[in-house]
Design a protein around this motif. Structure first.
Motif, PDB file in Angstrom:
ATOM      1  N   MET A  93       1.079  -0.876   0.009  1.00  0.00           N
ATOM      2  CA  MET A  93       0.222   0.290  -0.215  1.00  0.00           C
ATOM      3  C   MET A  93       0.688   1.505  -0.195  1.00  0.00           C
ATOM      4  SD  MET A  93      -2.541  -1.242  -0.462  1.00  0.00           S
ATOM      5  CE  MET A  93      -2.522  -2.433  -1.080  1.00  0.00           C
ATOM      6  N   THR A  94       1.571   1.563   0.786  1.00  0.00           N
ATOM      7  CA  THR A  94       2.689   2.440   1.345  1.00  0.00           C
ATOM      8  C   THR A  94       3.362   2.663  -0.549  1.00  0.00           C
ATOM      9  OG1 THR A  94       3.642   2.023   2.906  1.00  0.00           O
ATOM     10  CG2 THR A  94       4.286   3.299   1.859  1.00  0.00           C
ATOM     11  N   PHE A  95       4.232   1.356  -1.251  1.00  0.00           N
ATOM     12  CA  PHE A  95       4.877   1.763  -3.039  1.00  0.00           C
ATOM     13  C   PHE A  95       3.477   2.274  -3.652  1.00  0.00           C
ATOM     14  CE2 PHE A  95       6.720   0.610  -6.105  1.00  0.00           C
ATOM     15  CZ  PHE A  95       8.211   1.195  -6.282  1.00  0.00           C
ATOM     16  N   GLY A  96       2.054   1.748  -3.820  1.00  0.00           N
ATOM     17  CA  GLY A  96       1.123   2.064  -4.381  1.00  0.00           C
ATOM     18  C   GLY A  96       0.898   3.561  -4.035  1.00  0.00           C
ATOM     19  N   LEU A  97       1.155   4.071  -2.894  1.00  0.00           N
ATOM     20  CA  LEU A  97       0.429   5.225  -2.726  1.00  0.00           C
ATOM     21  C   LEU A  97       1.201   6.913  -2.902  1.00  0.00           C
ATOM     22  CD1 LEU A  97      -1.440   8.198  -1.029  1.00  0.00           C
ATOM     23  CD2 LEU A  97      -0.202   6.839   1.114  1.00  0.00           C
ATOM     24  N   GLY A  98       3.063   5.918  -3.043  1.00  0.00           N
ATOM     25  CA  GLY A  98       3.990   7.011  -3.285  1.00  0.00           C
ATOM     26  C   GLY A  98       3.824   7.113  -4.783  1.00  0.00           C
ATOM     27  N   SER A  99       3.240   5.806  -5.440  1.00  0.00           N
ATOM     28  CA  SER A  99       3.094   5.435  -7.089  1.00  0.00           C
ATOM     29  C   SER A  99       2.261   6.678  -7.298  1.00  0.00           C
ATOM     30  CB  SER A  99       3.687   4.789  -7.336  1.00  0.00           C
ATOM     31  OG  SER A  99       4.573   3.780  -7.391  1.00  0.00           O
ATOM     32  N   GLY A 100       0.978   6.120  -6.528  1.00  0.00           N
ATOM     33  CA  GLY A 100       0.197   7.005  -7.206  1.00  0.00           C
ATOM     34  C   GLY A 100       0.724   8.915  -7.145  1.00  0.00           C
ATOM     35  N   ILE A 101       0.544   9.334  -6.389  1.00  0.00           N
ATOM     36  CA  ILE A 101       1.411  10.812  -5.970  1.00  0.00           C
ATOM     37  C   ILE A 101       2.412  10.991  -6.852  1.00  0.00           C
ATOM     38  CG2 ILE A 101       1.742  12.231  -4.394  1.00  0.00           C
ATOM     39  CD1 ILE A 101       1.773  11.493  -1.661  1.00  0.00           C
ATOM     40  N   ALA A 102       3.188  10.354  -7.516  1.00  0.00           N
ATOM     41  CA  ALA A 102       3.761  10.279  -8.176  1.00  0.00           C
ATOM     42  C   ALA A 102       3.072  10.709  -9.696  1.00  0.00           C
ATOM     43  CB  ALA A 102       4.680  10.052  -9.045  1.00  0.00           C
ATOM     44  N   GLY A 103       1.940   9.937 -10.217  1.00  0.00           N
ATOM     45  CA  GLY A 103       1.440  10.055 -10.768  1.00  0.00           C
ATOM     46  C   GLY A 103       0.325  11.689 -11.104  1.00  0.00           C
ATOM     47  N   LEU A 104       0.213  11.761  -9.832  1.00  0.00           N
ATOM     48  CA  LEU A 104      -0.508  13.418  -9.207  1.00  0.00           C
ATOM     49  C   LEU A 104       0.377  14.368 -10.227  1.00  0.00           C
ATOM     50  CD1 LEU A 104      -3.084  13.271  -6.104  1.00  0.00           C
ATOM     51  CD2 LEU A 104      -3.427  12.653  -8.476  1.00  0.00           C
ATOM     52  N   ALA A 105       1.516  13.889  -8.925  1.00  0.00           N
ATOM     53  CA  ALA A 105       2.613  15.192 -10.239  1.00  0.00           C
ATOM     54  C   ALA A 105       2.891  15.594 -11.558  1.00  0.00           C
ATOM     55  CB  ALA A 105       4.275  14.653  -9.356  1.00  0.00           C
ATOM     56  N   GLY A 106       2.640  14.067 -12.386  1.00  0.00           N
ATOM     57  CA  GLY A 106       2.704  13.829 -14.112  1.00  0.00           C
ATOM     58  C   GLY A 106       1.257  15.225 -13.818  1.00  0.00           C
ATOM     59  N   VAL A 107       0.156  15.047 -13.682  1.00  0.00           N
ATOM     60  CA  VAL A 107      -1.466  15.949 -14.092  1.00  0.00           C
ATOM     61  C   VAL A 107      -0.881  16.786 -13.950  1.00  0.00           C
ATOM     62  CG1 VAL A 107      -3.054  16.366 -13.640  1.00  0.00           C
ATOM     63  CG2 VAL A 107      -2.440  13.544 -13.687  1.00  0.00           C
ATOM     64  N   ALA A 108      -0.353  17.754 -13.094  1.00  0.00           N
ATOM     65  CA  ALA A 108       0.481  18.812 -12.969  1.00  0.00           C
ATOM     66  C   ALA A 108       1.243  19.135 -13.931  1.00  0.00           C
ATOM     67  CB  ALA A 108       1.270  19.274 -11.194  1.00  0.00           C
ATOM     68  N   LEU A 109       2.925  18.248 -13.863  1.00  0.00           N
ATOM     69  CA  LEU A 109       3.642  18.870 -14.716  1.00  0.00           C
ATOM     70  C   LEU A 109       2.864  18.978 -16.435  1.00  0.00           C
ATOM     71  CD1 LEU A 109       5.884  16.652 -13.419  1.00  0.00           C
ATOM     72  CD2 LEU A 109       6.234  18.990 -13.509  1.00  0.00           C
ATOM     73  N   THR A 110       1.926  18.198 -16.827  1.00  0.00           N
ATOM     74  CA  THR A 110       1.554  18.513 -18.168  1.00  0.00           C
ATOM     75  C   THR A 110       0.882  20.115 -18.447  1.00  0.00           C
ATOM     76  OG1 THR A 110      -0.614  18.507 -17.581  1.00  0.00           O
ATOM     77  CG2 THR A 110       0.782  16.776 -17.931  1.00  0.00           C
ATOM     78  N   GLN A 111       1.250  20.870 -17.555  1.00  0.00           N
ATOM     79  CA  GLN A 111       1.098  21.701 -18.142  1.00  0.00           C
ATOM     80  C   GLN A 111       2.145  23.017 -17.474  1.00  0.00           C
ATOM     81  OE1 GLN A 111      -2.129  23.069 -17.700  1.00  0.00           O
ATOM     82  NE2 GLN A 111      -2.369  20.893 -17.895  1.00  0.00           N
ATOM     83  N   ILE A 112       3.274  22.297 -17.664  1.00  0.00           N
ATOM     84  CA  ILE A 112       4.722  23.742 -17.286  1.00  0.00           C
ATOM     85  C   ILE A 112       5.568  22.374 -18.292  1.00  0.00           C
ATOM     86  CG2 ILE A 112       3.734  24.734 -15.336  1.00  0.00           C
ATOM     87  CD1 ILE A 112       5.542  22.948 -13.258  1.00  0.00           C
ATOM     88  N   ASP A 113       5.609  21.382 -18.586  1.00  0.00           N
ATOM     89  CA  ASP A 113       7.012  20.684 -18.631  1.00  0.00           C
ATOM     90  C   ASP A 113       6.526  19.883 -20.129  1.00  0.00           C
ATOM     91  OD1 ASP A 113       8.940  20.223 -19.451  1.00  0.00           O
ATOM     92  OD2 ASP A 113       9.523  18.946 -17.818  1.00  0.00           O
ATOM     93  N   ASN A 114       6.830  19.361 -20.721  1.00  0.00           N
ATOM     94  CA  ASN A 114       6.394  18.484 -22.478  1.00  0.00           C
ATOM     95  C   ASN A 114       6.135  17.611 -22.287  1.00  0.00           C
ATOM     96  OD1 ASN A 114       7.059  20.827 -24.244  1.00  0.00           O
ATOM     97  ND2 ASN A 114       9.450  20.503 -24.198  1.00  0.00           N
ATOM     98  N   ILE A 115       5.233  16.756 -22.349  1.00  0.00           N
ATOM     99  CA  ILE A 115       5.360  15.168 -21.930  1.00  0.00           C
ATOM    100  C   ILE A 115       5.797  14.629 -23.367  1.00  0.00           C
ATOM    101  CG2 ILE A 115       2.945  13.702 -21.826  1.00  0.00           C
ATOM    102  CD1 ILE A 115       1.520  16.054 -21.625  1.00  0.00           C
ATOM    103  N   SER A 116       7.109  13.874 -22.526  1.00  0.00           N
ATOM    104  CA  SER A 116       7.873  12.865 -23.511  1.00  0.00           C
ATOM    105  C   SER A 116       7.966  11.589 -22.293  1.00  0.00           C
ATOM    106  CB  SER A 116       8.450  13.243 -23.962  1.00  0.00           C
ATOM    107  OG  SER A 116       9.634  13.240 -22.434  1.00  0.00           O
TER     108      SER A 116
END
Length: 537
Positions: A436-459
């Motif tokens: 669950m810890t690894f899943g929670l950490g990975s899920g939060i990283a996914g949320l970071a990816g959502v935010a980064l779509t607005q300021i960085d290139n998706i590659s």
């Protein structure tokens, strides 16, 4: 020269009459007749016609005066009709409708000279400066500010006296001050008095205006201008520092989003997850797919696509994280080197998989309207996308604190972090907590990816840009401590933005890394070290 001054005085007086008198004149002036008379008028008569037309205050005469100044007003010798010609298009000067003059048309340009053009320019400026629309008056005042002319001072004085809008009046006063400062005829006292008004009303252009005026200013005025420039530069330095702080907070919020999930997995499980950046990348691509589906099937929801993508990205990357932990990581606990190599290899596999599916080129996520644009906050330029990312990072951080401190899973995670063996002896299912810890950490990283779509290139390489910085944040702040991650992210973000102007982006990061290494030599457990009962701690 005297004749020109008299003509200018007559023109200015006619433009500065109150609007009630202008309307009365409008009823008295036969606009079509005046326009028709332009065809055979001399330059002196044209000047009088311009005065008469401008005094009406009718916006319908603006195209006529503009065309006359631009040399686009013509007389048809065959019919005696005055028309506007732009290229091959011939229109009526009042209605703007196309005119067919027939095959017998014989057009000749109505002649103007520089003196008449100045009169027309003053007439048009006066009409806009006395407009009923505040936005039009503000634009006219800004035009006077950018092109000061001493001949416009009477017009500005009258407009300032009649102005009721504070913002427009401030722009007019600034335009008047700039005009006085650049005028050769203004007195020393007036020039000195104009300098503070330029500082107060010219905004960011004040230093440029004062610097330009300094070269030709009288010796008695130069100390005042130099003092004003020094004060403005000092103020600019302060605001520049505050702007760098904002940029640093913005960068720190991005680092916080990218590092906070890593802080959990690294702190609870002791796993060096080199594939954490790829979780960020998968969150960004999930956002791209969600928006693609919405754009093709539900275009009305496009403005809400990011909000819809948040839970989807969290679930997708969280599920992938649980799968990675169950399939790979759990077999490598206690073997940090093998874990590092395995997750590094996994990161390469994920990158190549995404590259094979979506291609190597960058993908685009459309910014919603509420995240587009920018605003000026007391001199600070704040873009809406960065602002909302900062807010989002704070929301994620405090929600994670709530989970860790107010939920059974959070209690178990903290117990495992402090003493894994004792937690297991007390009946806590440490393998479940790890997953669950690894899943929670990975899920939060996914949320970071959502935010980064607005300021960085998706590659496919998106995550690689943040993984090293994320590890630096976690190590600097203290492994497993969320508040340490928070302080570390903001500290590194602000430090980066202050170093970049002097050392450059690459050298700035190197300096940050060197400083962190020196810091860790003194405090190996980071800023905020967790306290535990394990004997190795």
């Amino acid at each position: 020269m005297l004749t020109h001054l008299l003509r200018l005085a007559l023109l200015t007086l006619s433009l500065l009459l109150p609007s009630q008198i202008a309307r009365a004149q409008d009823a008295a002036v036969d606009i079509p007749a005046q326009i028709a008379a332009m065809g055979e008028a001399s330059l002196k008569e044209l000047t009088q016609i311009v005065v008469e037309l401008a005094s009406t205050g009718d916006n319908g005469v603006v195209p006529v005066l503009t065309a006359l100044a631009d040399g686009n007003l013509y007389l048809d010798e065959a019919s005696g009709r005055v028309v506007i010609q732009n290229g091959s298009t011939i229109t009526d000067p009042l209605t703007g409708e196309a005119v067919d003059l027939g095959a017998e048309a014989d057009l000749s340009r109505i002649r103007v000279n520089n003196g008449l053009r100045r009169d027309i320019s003053a007439a048009l400026s006066g009409m806009t400066l006395m407009s009923d629309n505040p936005a039009t008056r503000l634009a006219a005042a800004q035009g006077f500010l950018s092109k000061p002319d001493a001949a416009n001072l009477p017009l500005l004085d009258e407009a300032i006296a009649a102005e009721t809008d504070a913002n427009v009046r401030g722009a007019m006063q600034a335009a008047r001050a700039v005009t006085i400062l650049t005028s050769e005829d203004a007195s020393i006292e007036d020039k000195n008095a104009a300098v503070p008004q330029v500082v107060a009303g010219a905004g960011r252009n004040a230093i440029t205006i004062l610097t330009g005026a300094l070269a030709d200013a009288p010796d008695e005025v130069k100390p005042t201008i130099e003092a004003a420039i020094a004060g403005l530069e000092q103020g600019r330095a302060v605001w520049g520092a505050l702007q760098n702080v904002w940029f640093g907070v913005s960068l720190g919020s991005v680092l916080l989003l990218a590092a906070i999930g890593l802080a959990i997995t690294f702190g609870v499980m002791g796993v060096i997850n080199m594939a954490h950046g790829e979780m960020v990348m998968l969150g960004a691509y999930t956002t791209f797919l969600v928006q693609l589906v919405i754009r093709q099937n539900f275009p009305g929801l496009l403005d809400y696509s990011l909000l819809i993508a948040l839970p989807v990205a969290f679930l997708v990357t969280g599920a992938i994280g649980v799968g990675i932990e169950r399939g790979i990581i759990r077999w490598l606990y206690g073997r940090p080197l093998e874990t590092l190599l395995a997750t590094w290899g996994l990161s390469l596999i994920l990158q190549q998989t995404v590259r094979s599916i979506f291609g190597p080129t960058n993908q685009m996520v459309i910014a919603p309207t509420w995240m587009s644009g920018s605003t000026d906050f007391f001199g600070l330029a704040i873009t809406y996308n960065r602002f909302w990312i900062v807010i989002f990072a704070l929301i994620v951080f405090f929600m994670l604190l709530l989970i860790l401190n107010r939920t059974p899973l959070g209690l178990q995670m903290r117990a495992v972090t402090q003493n894994r063996r004792m937690a297991s002896a007390m009946g806590i299912r440490t393998p479940f907590v790890d997953a669950m810890t690894f899943g929670l950490g990975s899920g939060i990283a996914g949320l970071a990816g959502v935010a980064l779509t607005q300021i960085d290139n998706i590659s496919p390489n998106l995550g690689q840009n943040y993984i090293i910085d994320s590890f630096m944040v976690v190590v600097f702040g203290g492994v497993g401590n969320l508040w340490g991650t928070f302080v570390g992210a903001l500290t590194l973000g602000v430090a980066n933005k202050f170093l970049e102007p002097y050392a450059g982006a690459v050298l700035g990061k190197i300096l940050i890394l060197v400083l962190i290494i020196l810091f860790i030599q003194r405090r190996p457990r980071g800023l905020f070290a967790l306290k535990g009962r394990a004997i190795e701690q």
